[in-house]
Design an enzyme around this catalytic site. Structure first.
Site, PDB file in Angstrom:
ATOM      1  N   LYS A 103      11.922 -10.728   8.764  1.00  0.00           N
ATOM      2  CA  LYS A 103      11.230 -12.032   8.832  1.00  0.00           C
ATOM      3  C   LYS A 103      11.901 -13.091   7.966  1.00  0.00           C
ATOM      4  CE  LYS A 103       7.831  -9.719   7.087  1.00  0.00           C
ATOM      5  NZ  LYS A 103       8.567  -8.665   6.346  1.00  0.00           N
ATOM      6  N   GLU A 127      10.219  -8.983  17.232  1.00  0.00           N
ATOM      7  CA  GLU A 127       8.782  -8.698  17.282  1.00  0.00           C
ATOM      8  C   GLU A 127       8.279  -8.081  15.986  1.00  0.00           C
ATOM      9  OE1 GLU A 127       5.354  -9.061  18.332  1.00  0.00           O
ATOM     10  OE2 GLU A 127       6.377  -8.992  20.259  1.00  0.00           O
ATOM     11  N   GLY A 185       1.731   3.487  -1.059  1.00  0.00           N
ATOM     12  CA  GLY A 185       2.868   2.997  -0.275  1.00  0.00           C
ATOM     13  C   GLY A 185       2.611   1.710   0.476  1.00  0.00           C
ATOM     14  N   GLU A 188       5.222  -2.819  -2.454  1.00  0.00           N
ATOM     15  CA  GLU A 188       6.550  -2.529  -2.992  1.00  0.00           C
ATOM     16  C   GLU A 188       6.490  -2.399  -4.519  1.00  0.00           C
ATOM     17  OE1 GLU A 188       9.160  -2.096  -1.111  1.00  0.00           O
ATOM     18  OE2 GLU A 188       8.395  -2.831   0.817  1.00  0.00           O
ATOM     19  N   ASP A 199       5.860 -13.760   1.903  1.00  0.00           N
ATOM     20  CA  ASP A 199       5.923 -12.945   3.117  1.00  0.00           C
ATOM     21  C   ASP A 199       5.142 -13.613   4.251  1.00  0.00           C
ATOM     22  OD1 ASP A 199       6.258 -10.050   4.404  1.00  0.00           O
ATOM     23  OD2 ASP A 199       4.176 -10.656   4.682  1.00  0.00           O
ATOM     24  N   LYS A 203       6.430 -15.475   8.061  1.00  0.00           N
ATOM     25  CA  LYS A 203       5.804 -15.177   9.353  1.00  0.00           C
ATOM     26  C   LYS A 203       5.218 -16.440   9.981  1.00  0.00           C
ATOM     27  CE  LYS A 203       4.674 -10.505   7.789  1.00  0.00           C
ATOM     28  NZ  LYS A 203       3.621  -9.616   7.262  1.00  0.00           N
ATOM     29  N   GLY A 300       4.270  -0.801   7.791  1.00  0.00           N
ATOM     30  CA  GLY A 300       4.395   0.647   7.790  1.00  0.00           C
ATOM     31  C   GLY A 300       5.332   1.109   8.889  1.00  0.00           C
TER      32      GLY A 300
END
Length: 426
Positions: A103, A127, A185, A188, A199, A203, A300
């Site tokens: 991204k 995608e 998980g 990060e 982030d 997007k 994920g």
């Protein structure tokens, strides 16, 4: 299925290694769906070792664009600069199809990359770059292509949504909620891009360009993360009938577009308030569709590989598609407005010692002086009744007034906490 379609996977972290295994296991069924027999001809990773035959392993990732038999390169290095940037630019210039989950790269260099892909008649598919398991990019490019989309918003980051949900339902403070996300998980080791809203911003830039048929505008965007949200804000929001969510929102109004990322109070009975854990949602509003909501896991290995493999199948079907639906040179031109022109209802919070209860009238007077008018307010004691929070819900107020009011209460000996959170009606 006469011809063989050769794929190179560059980057073998969690996503890359999962993709490699998935494609090997599902090769027969995916080849039937694409009506093309494919082969993972080359793989490469600068840091990790991977058990594979020597003829498949590339010592230098930049060799991949120069190998004649490679048809498609899957870039899973990550990051907007460095190796990922070099690889994707080189691949497109060498007339290789590219599939990426990157991204940051698409948000920053998507306009330039699209021009190269258009010129060389190859596909650039991404995608997996936006909300992983939600097929929002293909929905906009294909399923909703006849619609005029005017607004896109939702929860685009699973890490921050998991943290806010843990603070709400598990009553964890911010730091413990973050550690829980990292342990599972979902976050990060260095979660700055998620927590600061970067982030989501990447997007949103991509979605904005796709929905409004514009070029990607990297600079004109307001970004605020969740670092300032604490357990009290979550509790108080619940008392007032709200949930706190990190939202991404872009909207076109006449010839102007606004892009913004910020934590907001949303009504508890709204669909967005009910998106919890690592789930994402994307809501698109337009004509003639009205409003449509998509929900799914945003990150994920499984969700991301679902999106990547879908892109691979699309490319193998041998149709060349423009990366952003229309040629870059034919994009609409818009003005981008900033938050100075926006207005909101807002949640204000002032934490004081109980002995300073008399300052409440002074606070309300200062708010009115700054054109911030009150709908309602509530006093809540805490810390064995030694302190109290004054919670105020304002009427619709210009955003600069809300941001500016914080500067009027600088004395930390008196005001232990002063903050505001916008209320978004979604």
């Amino acid at each position: 299925m006469n011809r063989k379609f050769n794929i190179a996977i560059i980057g073998l972290g969690n996503i890359g290694s999962y993709l490699y295994t998935f494609l090997k296991q599902k090769r027969k069924i995916l080849s039937k769906k694409a009506r093309v027999d494919f082969n993972i001809s080359h793989i490469c990773d600068k840091k990790r070792k991977f058990k594979v035959s020597k003829n498949k392993w590339l010592k230098n990732y930049l060799d991949a664009p120069k190998i004649k038999e490679i048809d498609l390169i899957v870039e899973l290095i990550g990051g907007a600069e460095g190796s990922a940037k070099k690889l994707v630019f080189s691949a497109l210039k060498n007339k290789k199809h590219v599939v990426t989950a990157n991204k940051a790269l698409i948000a920053k260099y998507g306009n330039q990359l699209a021009k190269i892909a258009e010129k060389n008649k190859v596909n650039l598919e991404y995608e997996a770059a936006v909300c992983g398991g939600i097929p929002v990019i293909r929905s906009i490019k294909d399923g909703l292509i006849t619609n005029q989309i005017n607004k896109v918003y939702g929860i685009f980051n699973g890490t921050t949504n998991f943290i806010l949900s843990s603070m709400d339902f598990d009553k964890l403070n911010f730091d413990f909620a973050l550690k829980k996300a990292q342990k599972l998980g979902y976050a990060e080791r260095n979660p700055k891009a998620d927590l600061a809203g970067f982030d989501v911003a990447d997007k949103l830039r991509i979605l904005s360009a796709l929905c409004f048929n514009s070029t990607i505008n990297y600079k004109n965007i307001y970004i605020e993360g969740i670092n300032n949200i604490d357990q009290k804000d979550v509790q108080y929001s619940n008392l007032l009938g709200f949930k706190i969510k990190l939202l991404g929102l872009t909207e076109k109004n006449n010839n102007t577009i606004v892009q913004k990322v910020f934590p907001a109070l949303v009504k508890s009975n709204s669909s967005t308030a009910k998106i919890n854990g690592v789930l994402n949602n994307v809501i698109l509003e337009g004509k003639p569709i009205g409003s449509i909501e998509m929900i799914g896991e945003g990150a994920g290995p499984k969700a991301t590989v679902s999106a990547i493999s879908s892109d691979i199948i699309s490319v193998m079907k041998d149709s060349i598609k423009l990366p952003f639906n229309t040629p870059i040179k034919e994009k609409n031109k818009y003005k981008f407005r900033d938050m100075l022109n926006e207005s909101y209802e807002a949640y204000l919070r002032f934490d004081l010692q109980v002995k300073n209860i008399g300052l409440v009238k002074n606070i309300i007077r200062k708010l009115k002086k700054n054109r911030i008018h009150i709908q309602k307010y509530k006093k809540i004691n805490f810390n064995s009744n030694k302190f109290f929070s004054l919670i105020i819900i304002t009427k619709i107020t210009k955003d600069p007034n809300l941001r500016g009011i914080i500067k009027n209460f600088k004395n930390k000996k008196i005001y232990k906490c002063v903050k505001f959170i916008r209320i978004e009606k979604v």
